[in-house]
Design a protein around this motif. Sequence first.
Motif, PDB file in Angstrom:
ATOM      1  N   ARG A  35      -1.630   3.444  -4.016  1.00  0.00           N
ATOM      2  CA  ARG A  35      -1.039   2.501  -3.069  1.00  0.00           C
ATOM      3  C   ARG A  35      -0.816   1.163  -3.776  1.00  0.00           C
ATOM      4  O   ARG A  35      -1.501   0.833  -4.744  1.00  0.00           O
ATOM      5  CB  ARG A  35      -1.945   2.304  -1.846  1.00  0.00           C
TER       6      ARG A  35
ATOM      7  N   ARG B 294      -7.057   6.131  -6.117  1.00  0.00           N
ATOM      8  CA  ARG B 294      -8.274   6.923  -5.921  1.00  0.00           C
ATOM      9  C   ARG B 294      -8.043   8.231  -6.650  1.00  0.00           C
ATOM     10  O   ARG B 294      -6.922   8.746  -6.692  1.00  0.00           O
ATOM     11  CB  ARG B 294      -8.512   7.220  -4.438  1.00  0.00           C
TER      12      ARG B 294
ATOM     13  N   SER C 280      -2.499  -1.042   6.738  1.00  0.00           N
ATOM     14  CA  SER C 280      -2.577  -1.348   5.308  1.00  0.00           C
ATOM     15  C   SER C 280      -1.352  -2.063   4.764  1.00  0.00           C
ATOM     16  O   SER C 280      -1.407  -2.677   3.706  1.00  0.00           O
ATOM     17  CB  SER C 280      -2.774  -0.061   4.508  1.00  0.00           C
TER      18      SER C 280
ATOM     19  N   ASP D  10     -10.755   0.268   2.767  1.00  0.00           N
ATOM     20  CA  ASP D  10      -9.472  -0.403   2.844  1.00  0.00           C
ATOM     21  C   ASP D  10      -9.617  -1.921   2.899  1.00  0.00           C
ATOM     22  O   ASP D  10      -8.715  -2.618   3.293  1.00  0.00           O
ATOM     23  CB  ASP D  10      -8.706   0.069   4.086  1.00  0.00           C
TER      24      ASP D  10
ATOM     25  N   ALA E   2      -6.835  -4.619   2.000  1.00  0.00           N
ATOM     26  CA  ALA E   2      -5.575  -3.883   1.938  1.00  0.00           C
ATOM     27  C   ALA E   2      -4.628  -4.277   3.056  1.00  0.00           C
ATOM     28  O   ALA E   2      -3.628  -3.650   3.270  1.00  0.00           O
ATOM     29  CB  ALA E   2      -5.858  -2.389   2.017  1.00  0.00           C
TER      30      ALA E   2
ATOM     31  N   GLN F 285      -3.493   0.090  -6.533  1.00  0.00           N
ATOM     32  CA  GLN F 285      -4.825   0.688  -6.411  1.00  0.00           C
ATOM     33  C   GLN F 285      -4.708   2.208  -6.412  1.00  0.00           C
ATOM     34  O   GLN F 285      -3.709   2.761  -5.953  1.00  0.00           O
ATOM     35  CB  GLN F 285      -5.525   0.234  -5.127  1.00  0.00           C
TER      36      GLN F 285
ATOM     37  N   ASP G 139     -13.832   5.650  -4.772  1.00  0.00           N
ATOM     38  CA  ASP G 139     -13.329   4.555  -3.955  1.00  0.00           C
ATOM     39  C   ASP G 139     -12.026   4.063  -4.590  1.00  0.00           C
ATOM     40  O   ASP G 139     -11.668   4.445  -5.704  1.00  0.00           O
ATOM     41  CB  ASP G 139     -14.338   3.409  -3.918  1.00  0.00           C
ATOM     42  N   TRP G 140     -11.336   3.179  -3.901  1.00  0.00           N
ATOM     43  CA  TRP G 140     -10.132   2.581  -4.462  1.00  0.00           C
ATOM     44  C   TRP G 140     -10.484   1.738  -5.685  1.00  0.00           C
ATOM     45  O   TRP G 140     -11.481   1.020  -5.692  1.00  0.00           O
ATOM     46  CB  TRP G 140      -9.438   1.695  -3.435  1.00  0.00           C
TER      47      TRP G 140
ATOM     48  N   THR H 113       0.828  -1.201   0.000  1.00  0.00           N
ATOM     49  CA  THR H 113       0.000   0.000   0.000  1.00  0.00           C
ATOM     50  C   THR H 113       0.858   1.245   0.000  1.00  0.00           C
ATOM     51  O   THR H 113       1.985   1.189   0.398  1.00  0.00           O
ATOM     52  CB  THR H 113      -0.866   0.035   1.247  1.00  0.00           C
TER      53      THR H 113
ATOM     54  N   ASP I 281      -8.683  -0.985  -8.641  1.00  0.00           N
ATOM     55  CA  ASP I 281      -7.523  -1.785  -9.020  1.00  0.00           C
ATOM     56  C   ASP I 281      -7.047  -1.395 -10.411  1.00  0.00           C
ATOM     57  O   ASP I 281      -7.853  -1.113 -11.299  1.00  0.00           O
ATOM     58  CB  ASP I 281      -7.866  -3.279  -9.025  1.00  0.00           C
TER      59      ASP I 281
ATOM     60  N   SER J 257      -6.769   8.760   3.698  1.00  0.00           N
ATOM     61  CA  SER J 257      -7.289   7.489   3.211  1.00  0.00           C
ATOM     62  C   SER J 257      -8.557   7.098   3.934  1.00  0.00           C
ATOM     63  O   SER J 257      -9.301   6.248   3.482  1.00  0.00           O
ATOM     64  CB  SER J 257      -6.226   6.393   3.354  1.00  0.00           C
TER      65      SER J 257
END
Length: 523
Positions: free
Chosen positions: A171, A117, A82, A192, A195, A115, A128-129, A12, A131, A34
Amino acid sequence: MRGILASSIGVTCAAALALPLAPPAAASVSSVSSAGTPAPVAVADVATRTVGTAGARTGARADVPGSTQSLPLRPLTRDRASGAVLGLTPRTVRTFSLLGVVWEDPSVDLHGRVQVRTRAVSTGDWTDWQDVETHYTQHGADPDSSEAASGKARGATAPLWVGESDGVEVRVLPEPDAGEPEEVDPVGTGSDEGASGGEGAGEVSTLPAGMRLDLVDPGEAEPGESAGGPEPQAEPGGPEPQAELGESAEGAEGAEGAEPAEGAEEAHTGVMTAAAKAASAANSALVPLGATQIPSLTAEETREELVALRGTGLTEQQQAKPYIGPRPSIVTRRGWGADESLREKSFVYTSKVKAAFVHHTASGNSYSCSQAPSLIRGFYRYHTKSLGWRDIGYNFLVDKCGRIYEGRAGGVAKPVKGAHTMGFNSKTTGIAVIGSYGSKKPSSKAVKAVARLTAWKLGLHGMNPKKKTSLTSGGGNLYAKGKKVKMKVISGHRDGFNTSCPGGKLHKKLGSVRSKAAGYQGR
């Protein structure tokens, strides 16, 4: 189904690195932790590189060719919650729409889960996060090709389209035991969740050297250029170019004298650079110089054109009964707004096209069809400026509405050598469906467009979409260099390289694509 590359392992991120805005603004910029809580972040020293001709700016987009911001990822004190050891904390940046993580050595895989944001310009809200697909360089040039040996190539994740944004956080999440390979679609992963890493997580030293985040502004199409053309039509009319059979050829000189077919789009030359004229002239047997779209043809018009274009190059069987699908409408590079100064000047050809490899761009599905030209400009800039390729890697692209776009320059009817399926770029063409199709089904319009395109493109070389053909591997992780492989004439990327591309959902549609394409050819 072939094995898929193990999904990313990771780490992360959160390292304070702020990009200075154009005006010598405030000593701090608004950011979000975060956990989602707004927090001021002091502007730190910046190691930033901007590639392109766009000047610095903070708000609305300007009418510019585009630009790339590069932000080095920094080691972090590990966050116990994380497992973060490398990355970027939330920060305000110049407007961008597409991103990817890049590193120095293209032969090194990123064993990590990346990942991101981003903050939308239109709302100021953080996503949101999401991939980012980490295995991407297998889309590149063959190992021993001049393109791969240029010294310019770099490793990278897939590009992720996020829309107009002015804030970013990155991250890399640790995943020491990859276990079974999985397909990653760039979708929200919540806060998270997933994570966790803790003390056993991987270290920065296990990651590729020179990792950075590239933020791409695809820019605007030049004045007078189309933004992608109308919806694809079932059939219309107009003609096309002569297939070139040399291994490597310069520019598109000499093609300008060809007469375009009746009904073809009129020229839109405006002020064209030499590079823009060369790219357009490569299609001059089909349309006038400067055309933004190549019109579709009827079945009969296409057969007549095939004879005119290939002439004595056709086999007796092709002359007696040519099996070729009607040429579909194709948006040219000028149509989607290519900045021709980004690519290498010359065009490289292979001897013929014996197979088509189908891909997905793994760039996410959150785009509208009107945005597709912007995505393609983003892919093009990412491939050339971030990855160091000679041009966009794919020969063609298809959006979710079924529009077909010219990819790598050199002429849509010619056997242009792409950089799409490492080990199998010779004697093939690469078609990328824009989006991510690991868990989402491709649209029926996109599937039909791939079938129409392959029926025509493969038909130019007398190939039957339902058959197999023999290809020689140029080297990859599935077949050793020099190995002769029996491959379906329409294959997925994963059939030639151990990868998840083109996503399981799209790969399952290839049987339908083969049947439809054969039908369009009249078989």
